[in-house]
Design an enzyme around this catalytic site. Sequence first.
Site, PDB file in Angstrom:
ATOM      1  N   ASP A  65      -1.765  -7.979  -3.003  1.00 27.23           N
ATOM      2  CA  ASP A  65      -2.251  -6.789  -2.318  1.00 27.23           C
ATOM      3  C   ASP A  65      -3.749  -6.585  -2.534  1.00 27.23           C
ATOM      4  OD1 ASP A  65       0.150  -6.175  -1.170  1.00 27.23           O
ATOM      5  OD2 ASP A  65       0.703  -4.610  -2.598  1.00 27.23           O
TER       6      ASP A  65
ATOM      7  N   THR B 216       2.754   3.908  -3.362  1.00 32.00           N
ATOM      8  CA  THR B 216       3.473   3.020  -4.280  1.00 32.00           C
ATOM      9  C   THR B 216       2.556   2.463  -5.375  1.00 32.00           C
ATOM     10  OG1 THR B 216       3.014   1.109  -2.862  1.00 32.00           O
ATOM     11  CG2 THR B 216       5.058   2.321  -2.452  1.00 32.00           C
TER      12      THR B 216
ATOM     13  N   TYR C 100      -1.378   3.586  -7.440  1.00 33.82           N
ATOM     14  CA  TYR C 100      -1.901   4.497  -8.457  1.00 33.82           C
ATOM     15  C   TYR C 100      -1.199   5.858  -8.393  1.00 33.82           C
ATOM     16  CZ  TYR C 100      -5.772   6.139 -11.491  1.00 33.82           C
ATOM     17  OH  TYR C 100      -6.530   6.624 -12.528  1.00 33.82           O
TER      18      TYR C 100
END
Length: 270
Positions: free
Chosen positions: A61, A176, A178
């Site tokens: 990601d 989903t 921090y």
Amino acid sequence: MHVGIVAQQDNPRAAALADEIRRNVDVSISLDLATAESLDKSGESVGDLAACDLVVSIGGDGTFLFTAREVTPTPVMGVNLGEVGFLNVVSPEDAIETVQREIDRYRAGETDYQELPQVRAEGDGWQLPASVNEVTVLGPQRGRNNGIGTEIRVDGDLYSGGRADGVLISTPTGSTAYNLSEGGPLVHPDVPAFVVTEMCAEGGMPSLSVPTDAELTIRVEEADHAFVVADGRTREQVDPPTNVRIRRAENPVRIAGPPLDFFAALGKLE
């Protein structure tokens, strides 16, 4: 059609897959500089990826966030070499076939991209790049007797205020990441809302979901300085008292390829 490719830095597997895609699809290809150098192609393949019709991001990601920041609104397809991969749906084994399928759909005029909202933070004389996941407003140091004084307003109306380590404003995509580690809620990507979460606040309010067209104002006080951070990478130091304005960015991130599978990705968090 022109396709760009970004491979995760210092990852030979990602570079090898980038080269395999480059050699097996029937369109012109550009590589980002780091990928081209890893393949010894810097003299012939480096191009302006933002000018491409599609960019393929190979890695986790983090690589996807880097790519999106550089090329949005150009559509991005994520190939997952990481562990969770909320933003990277395509497996390495399916990468060439999926890229070629997107090329064929583009040529047939059948493109249909999923769009994810971004947030942007700005203040007096500065503006950060748009964020795919979140914007955080943080004190110089976290922990007891540190942090900043805050006042949070939504479209001018006061929501909360007090002392906290900081304030986090998350997109549905970033819920989903921090946001989740700070106790914020999960948000399905189809829900048009941003989430405001106070970080270790003294007597703060619960997380608040606000419409994506709302304007948030974070008043920062009671600190020598503070930081505004976009997606954990780009930051601006601010001197309190000051206001940080946060709103939806003009351009969403556009996802090419298979739709994001939110619940399958959640299962990888366990």
